[in-house]
Design a protein around this motif. Structure first.
Motif, PDB file in Angstrom:
ATOM      1  N   SER A   2      -3.478  -4.914   1.132  1.00  0.00           N
ATOM      2  CA  SER A   2      -4.795  -5.277   0.643  1.00  0.00           C
ATOM      3  C   SER A   2      -5.748  -4.093   0.669  1.00  0.00           C
ATOM      4  O   SER A   2      -5.948  -3.453   1.714  1.00  0.00           O
ATOM      5  CB  SER A   2      -5.366  -6.414   1.501  1.00  0.00           C
ATOM      6  N   ASN A   3      -6.347  -3.776  -0.490  1.00  0.00           N
ATOM      7  CA  ASN A   3      -7.353  -2.721  -0.534  1.00  0.00           C
ATOM      8  C   ASN A   3      -8.556  -3.077   0.322  1.00  0.00           C
ATOM      9  O   ASN A   3      -9.187  -2.207   0.929  1.00  0.00           O
ATOM     10  CB  ASN A   3      -7.784  -2.482  -1.981  1.00  0.00           C
ATOM     11  N   HIS A   7     -10.123  -0.605   3.148  1.00  0.00           N
ATOM     12  CA  HIS A   7     -11.531  -0.203   3.147  1.00  0.00           C
ATOM     13  C   HIS A   7     -12.222  -0.634   4.438  1.00  0.00           C
ATOM     14  O   HIS A   7     -13.021   0.108   5.010  1.00  0.00           O
ATOM     15  CB  HIS A   7     -12.249  -0.808   1.934  1.00  0.00           C
ATOM     16  N   SER A  25      -0.038   5.370  -2.852  1.00  0.00           N
ATOM     17  CA  SER A  25      -0.998   4.539  -3.562  1.00  0.00           C
ATOM     18  C   SER A  25      -1.880   3.727  -2.631  1.00  0.00           C
ATOM     19  O   SER A  25      -2.925   3.247  -3.028  1.00  0.00           O
ATOM     20  CB  SER A  25      -0.265   3.588  -4.517  1.00  0.00           C
ATOM     21  N   PHE A  26      -1.410   3.570  -1.388  1.00  0.00           N
ATOM     22  CA  PHE A  26      -2.199   2.829  -0.423  1.00  0.00           C
ATOM     23  C   PHE A  26      -2.632   3.711   0.743  1.00  0.00           C
ATOM     24  O   PHE A  26      -3.711   3.551   1.273  1.00  0.00           O
ATOM     25  CB  PHE A  26      -1.393   1.643   0.127  1.00  0.00           C
ATOM     26  N   ASP A 139      -0.603  -8.554  -0.094  1.00  0.00           N
ATOM     27  CA  ASP A 139      -2.038  -8.522  -0.352  1.00  0.00           C
ATOM     28  C   ASP A 139      -2.772  -9.701   0.276  1.00  0.00           C
ATOM     29  O   ASP A 139      -3.995  -9.722   0.307  1.00  0.00           O
ATOM     30  CB  ASP A 139      -2.311  -8.481  -1.859  1.00  0.00           C
TER      31      ASP A 139
END
Length: 357
Positions: A2-3, A7, A25-26, A139
């Motif tokens: 999960s972005n 964050h 990418s993560f 996610d």
């Protein structure tokens, strides 16, 4: 991954590593500064396990399908337990290792994030007309690794009844809590939670425990003698070569699965000649690559083993799980990368090595 979770972690002091292209990418959560000290690990730590992916299997035939694909019994996997399991090639070589558990009507398979897409696609190929659906749940859920003397107390607000032994599980509205193999005599837990739940719990967990990076959790995995197949070691080992049957990852009474005949033959025909050992490499000047070859001073012409997992500790040394010919341990010294490379210092695994019955 999960972005929103990444964050959130950065907003709370985490830094993202830039040197791991497998999950570029993560990003991978690096240690919060240096690797935490052993005293802090023993006292209590919490780490976001951002290097892990999660496959969710649903459908009335999900348990039977996975049972026929993996090295362990999935059909009888109850809601209060978790198990290790492997996914082998037809030649009996491990392509992935999983932590598996059941929550509600879903069966979850946890594995390194960088392996998940290919492994999920491969499993999907064999579903055919079975009533099974596989989905990426990475996610929706995040994993936290907790260990040390204070970990249980920090978790009781979310799970009043903690799992009392390794590979027992507890579920609540907060998610699933799995107790894993102890390390250094201290309990370890993995909490798989919805993103919002993990975000809400994180500040209090960090107040009660030392916040650490994924490398700290992987270091405790090594100390517990728990191997994890990664990109550098896919299709290198029959399960017994990395002690996978000794840590509960293989059921020899279940039915067939890919590579089962070779795995069974390795178990019952003759004495095993290769095993996984715990080792430390004192060199601080170079990284220890997973999949790196080992050489014996007594037989320098060919490799005698391979690095399975490796992590630096707070002293700058690298602790490893290594697969090696047992005969190579009887004489001479073992070195990384070349016969004159850094020497390995071997330690004791937290479980006995036993020959097949």
């Amino acid at each position: 991954m999960s972005n929103a979770w990444l964050h959130f972690l950065m907003e709370h002091g985490a830094t993202l590593a830039t040197d791991n292209p497998a999950i570029a990418s993560f990003g991978d959560i690096a240690s919060f500064g240096k690797q935490v000290a052993d005293t802090q690990i023993a006292e209590g730590f919490v780490a976001p396990l951002t290097d892990l992916g999660l496959i969710e299997a649903t459908g009335e035939e999900a348990a039977g399908f996975l049972h026929n694909q993996l090295t362990n019994d999935v059909e009888h996997l109850g809601p209060g337990t978790a198990r290790l399991a492997g996914y082998c090639s037809p030649k009996g070589r491990l392509m992935a290792t999983f932590l598996t558990w059941k929550q509600g009507e879903s069966i979850f398979l946890q594995l390194p994030h960088h392996l998940q897409p290919a492994i999920q696609r491969r499993l999907q190929m064999f579903i055919l007309r079975s009533k099974v659906k596989l989905a990426d749940a990475s996610d929706r859920f995040v994993a936290l690794g907790l260990g040390g003397a204070k970990a249980g107390a920090a978790l009781r607000g979310h799970f009043p009844n903690l799992p009392g032994a390794p590979f027992l599980a507890a579920s609540s509205e907060a998610g699933t809590l799995i107790r894993l193999a102890d390390a250094g005599g201290q309990p370890r837990y993995q909490w798989i939670a919805p993103v919002e739940t993990a975000q809400a719990a994180w500040p209090a967990l960090c107040a009660a425990l030392t916040p650490a990076g994924t490398s700290t959790w992987r270091l405790t995995e090594i100390r517990a003698g728990m191997p994890v197949i990664t990109q550098g070691t896919q299709e290198q080992f029959v399960p017994q070569m990395i002690n996978f049957e000794l840590v509960g990852g293989v059921n020899f009474k279940k039915g067939c699965y890919p590579g089962q005949e070779i795995v069974a033959r390795s178990q019952y025909l003759g004495k095993l000649k290769r095993r996984m050992q715990l080792a430390t490499i004192a060199s601080e000047s170079e990284d220890v690559p997973v999949g790196g070859e080992l050489f014996s001073s007594e037989d320098p012409g060919q490799p005698c083993g391979m690095v399975v997992n490796a992590e630096r500790n707070a002293s700058g040394e690298t602790e490893c799980l290594v697969e090696i010919k047992l005969a190579a341990l009887d004489a001479g010294t073992i070195h990384l990368g070349a016969p004159d490379g850094p020497a390995l210092r071997f330690g004791e695994l937290p479980y006995p090595l036993t020959d097949p019955a």
